[in-house]
Design a protein around this motif. Structure first.
Motif, PDB file in Angstrom:
ATOM      1  N   ARG A   1      11.125 -16.854  -1.773  1.00  0.00           N
ATOM      2  CA  ARG A   1      10.074 -17.832  -1.466  1.00  0.00           C
ATOM      3  C   ARG A   1       9.427 -18.375  -2.733  1.00  0.00           C
ATOM      4  NH1 ARG A   1       9.079 -18.255   3.717  1.00  0.00           N
ATOM      5  NH2 ARG A   1       7.159 -19.405   3.267  1.00  0.00           N
ATOM      6  N   GLY A   2       9.853 -17.883  -3.888  1.00  0.00           N
ATOM      7  CA  GLY A   2       9.309 -18.372  -5.142  1.00  0.00           C
ATOM      8  C   GLY A   2       8.206 -17.528  -5.729  1.00  0.00           C
ATOM      9  N   TRP A   3       7.879 -16.422  -5.046  1.00  0.00           N
ATOM     10  CA  TRP A   3       6.877 -15.525  -5.612  1.00  0.00           C
ATOM     11  C   TRP A   3       7.448 -14.822  -6.842  1.00  0.00           C
ATOM     12  CZ3 TRP A   3       3.837 -12.252  -1.469  1.00  0.00           C
ATOM     13  CH2 TRP A   3       3.429 -13.089  -0.409  1.00  0.00           C
ATOM     14  N   LYS A   4       6.572 -14.385  -7.722  1.00  0.00           N
ATOM     15  CA  LYS A   4       6.946 -13.433  -8.750  1.00  0.00           C
ATOM     16  C   LYS A   4       6.775 -12.041  -8.148  1.00  0.00           C
ATOM     17  CE  LYS A   4       5.809 -16.427 -12.646  1.00  0.00           C
ATOM     18  NZ  LYS A   4       5.614 -17.645 -11.823  1.00  0.00           N
ATOM     19  N   ALA A   5       7.644 -11.122  -8.501  1.00  0.00           N
ATOM     20  CA  ALA A   5       7.611  -9.840  -7.809  1.00  0.00           C
ATOM     21  C   ALA A   5       8.118  -8.719  -8.702  1.00  0.00           C
ATOM     22  CB  ALA A   5       8.444  -9.913  -6.526  1.00  0.00           C
ATOM     23  N   HIS A   6       7.638  -7.525  -8.385  1.00  0.00           N
ATOM     24  CA  HIS A   6       8.009  -6.313  -9.130  1.00  0.00           C
ATOM     25  C   HIS A   6       8.389  -5.228  -8.136  1.00  0.00           C
ATOM     26  CE1 HIS A   6       7.844  -3.040 -12.062  1.00  0.00           C
ATOM     27  NE2 HIS A   6       7.084  -2.379 -11.194  1.00  0.00           N
ATOM     28  N   LEU A   7       9.587  -4.669  -8.293  1.00  0.00           N
ATOM     29  CA  LEU A   7      10.020  -3.550  -7.457  1.00  0.00           C
ATOM     30  C   LEU A   7       9.381  -2.273  -7.995  1.00  0.00           C
ATOM     31  CD1 LEU A   7      11.740  -2.529  -5.099  1.00  0.00           C
ATOM     32  CD2 LEU A   7      13.650  -2.279  -6.709  1.00  0.00           C
ATOM     33  N   PHE A   8       8.450  -1.735  -7.252  1.00  0.00           N
ATOM     34  CA  PHE A   8       7.636  -0.601  -7.706  1.00  0.00           C
ATOM     35  C   PHE A   8       8.426   0.696  -7.610  1.00  0.00           C
ATOM     36  CE2 PHE A   8       4.578   2.803  -7.294  1.00  0.00           C
ATOM     37  CZ  PHE A   8       3.507   2.422  -8.075  1.00  0.00           C
TER      38      PHE A   8
ATOM     39  N   ASP B   1       5.960  -4.147  -4.537  1.00  0.00           N
ATOM     40  CA  ASP B   1       6.360  -3.452  -3.315  1.00  0.00           C
ATOM     41  C   ASP B   1       7.456  -2.463  -3.695  1.00  0.00           C
ATOM     42  OD1 ASP B   1       7.842  -3.016  -0.642  1.00  0.00           O
ATOM     43  OD2 ASP B   1       6.223  -4.342   0.003  1.00  0.00           O
ATOM     44  N   ASP B   2       7.565  -1.357  -2.939  1.00  0.00           N
ATOM     45  CA  ASP B   2       8.564  -0.339  -3.272  1.00  0.00           C
ATOM     46  C   ASP B   2       9.898  -0.567  -2.583  1.00  0.00           C
ATOM     47  OD1 ASP B   2       8.523   2.181  -0.850  1.00  0.00           O
ATOM     48  OD2 ASP B   2       7.208   0.443  -0.754  1.00  0.00           O
TER      49      ASP B   2
ATOM     50  N   ILE C   1       0.824  -1.212   0.000  1.00  0.00           N
ATOM     51  CA  ILE C   1       0.000   0.000   0.000  1.00  0.00           C
ATOM     52  C   ILE C   1       0.856   1.260   0.000  1.00  0.00           C
ATOM     53  CG2 ILE C   1      -1.728   1.340   1.263  1.00  0.00           C
ATOM     54  CD1 ILE C   1      -2.948  -1.352   2.170  1.00  0.00           C
ATOM     55  N   GLY C   2       1.723   1.421   1.006  1.00  0.00           N
ATOM     56  CA  GLY C   2       2.541   2.615   1.100  1.00  0.00           C
ATOM     57  C   GLY C   2       3.522   2.730  -0.047  1.00  0.00           C
ATOM     58  N   ASN C   3       3.466   3.836  -0.771  1.00  0.00           N
ATOM     59  CA  ASN C   3       4.288   4.123  -1.942  1.00  0.00           C
ATOM     60  C   ASN C   3       3.965   3.245  -3.146  1.00  0.00           C
ATOM     61  OD1 ASN C   3       5.709   6.343  -0.919  1.00  0.00           O
ATOM     62  ND2 ASN C   3       7.139   4.998   0.147  1.00  0.00           N
ATOM     63  N   VAL C   4       2.860   2.510  -3.080  1.00  0.00           N
ATOM     64  CA  VAL C   4       2.340   1.791  -4.247  1.00  0.00           C
ATOM     65  C   VAL C   4       0.943   2.312  -4.578  1.00  0.00           C
ATOM     66  CG1 VAL C   4       1.653  -0.461  -5.177  1.00  0.00           C
ATOM     67  CG2 VAL C   4       3.767  -0.253  -3.844  1.00  0.00           C
ATOM     68  N   LEU C   5       0.100   2.420  -3.571  1.00  0.00           N
ATOM     69  CA  LEU C   5      -1.232   2.994  -3.757  1.00  0.00           C
ATOM     70  C   LEU C   5      -1.368   4.385  -3.132  1.00  0.00           C
ATOM     71  CD1 LEU C   5      -3.305  -0.222  -3.101  1.00  0.00           C
ATOM     72  CD2 LEU C   5      -3.481   1.155  -5.176  1.00  0.00           C
ATOM     73  N   ILE C   6      -0.630   4.607  -2.048  1.00  0.00           N
ATOM     74  CA  ILE C   6      -0.662   5.893  -1.351  1.00  0.00           C
ATOM     75  C   ILE C   6       0.784   6.324  -1.111  1.00  0.00           C
ATOM     76  CG2 ILE C   6      -1.378   7.118   0.737  1.00  0.00           C
ATOM     77  CD1 ILE C   6      -3.418   4.798   1.177  1.00  0.00           C
ATOM     78  N   GLU C   7       1.105   7.548  -1.442  1.00  0.00           N
ATOM     79  CA  GLU C   7       2.459   8.020  -1.155  1.00  0.00           C
ATOM     80  C   GLU C   7       2.668   8.073   0.357  1.00  0.00           C
ATOM     81  OE1 GLU C   7       3.832  11.474  -3.215  1.00  0.00           O
ATOM     82  OE2 GLU C   7       2.814  10.923  -5.083  1.00  0.00           O
TER      83      GLU C   7
END
Length: 206
Positions: free
Chosen positions: A176-183, A164-165, A9-15
């Motif tokens: 852990r094997g998740w796919k992920a994106h550095l926001f 996540d940022d 949420i923080g810095n992904v949906l709300i600054e």
């Protein structure tokens, strides 16, 4: 195959920029001095792990009387620190839901502060599942919180896509094997979702 998309949420949906708020409220020089003297982010971690919102911040304020008024602002002006909305990200969230893709939140957030945020940002109620650290009493990047998400949602780690940022949070998800994106902005996140075939360019547009 992606079975669920997970938003921080923080810095992904709300600054979430406390330093920016304090720079405007007390000036950059005084802000730097305060952050050097007081572990404000450590204080906030306690809230994110489930400690009482106001009490934790006010107790810290009493422990540092030279900064009492400024520390109390972390509570009293909290919504000004947690703003504004990143509108493109909200549009992406809703575009995914419109395509019946399960969308979850996984966020370091206090119990009371999240309840407050919900009254200001109604889209926080639009997730299919919400994993809020204050209620779980553990914060990212502790592997336990990722395990709790896996156990609850029932999806294999490799079918989860997480934005996540913070690099440490992303690195743990990847381990852990998740796919992920550095926001680092909503357009990059949109491009990631397009690349995974979850949204079209038009659906992901700002």
């Amino acid at each position: 195959m992606i079975n669920a998309v997970i938003f921080d949420i923080g810095n992904v949906l709300i600054e979430w920029q406390p330093e920016r708020f304090y720079d405007s409220a007390i000036g950059e020089e005084r802000r730097k001095a305060m952050f050097a003297a007081v572990d404000l982010h450590g204080m906030n971690d306690k809230v994110d792990m489930g400690a009482p919102f106001k009490e934790t911040i006010y107790d810290a304020a009493e422990a540092y009387p030279d900064w009492r008024d400024e520390i109390r602002m972390w509570h009293d002006h909290w919504i000004e620190m947690a703003s504004p909305t990143i509108d493109h990200s909200v549009k992406i969230l809703r575009a995914l839901r419109a395509k019946d893709m399960p969308v979850y939140a996984l966020s370091n957030f206090g119990i009371d502060s999240f309840a407050y945020a919900e009254t200001v940002y109604p889209y926080l109620g639009e997730f299919d599942r919400r994993y809020i650290s204050g209620h779980m009493e553990v914060i990212k990047p502790d592997p336990k919180i990722y395990q709790m998400v896996e156990d609850d949602c029932g999806h294999a780690p490799g079918t989860l896509l997480f934005a996540d940022d913070r690099k440490d949070n992303i690195d743990m998800a990847l381990s852990r094997g998740w796919k992920a994106h550095l926001f680092d902005g909503p357009q990059g996140w949109a491009d990631c979702l397009i690349a995974h075939g979850l949204l079209t360019k038009e659906e992901a547009a700002a």
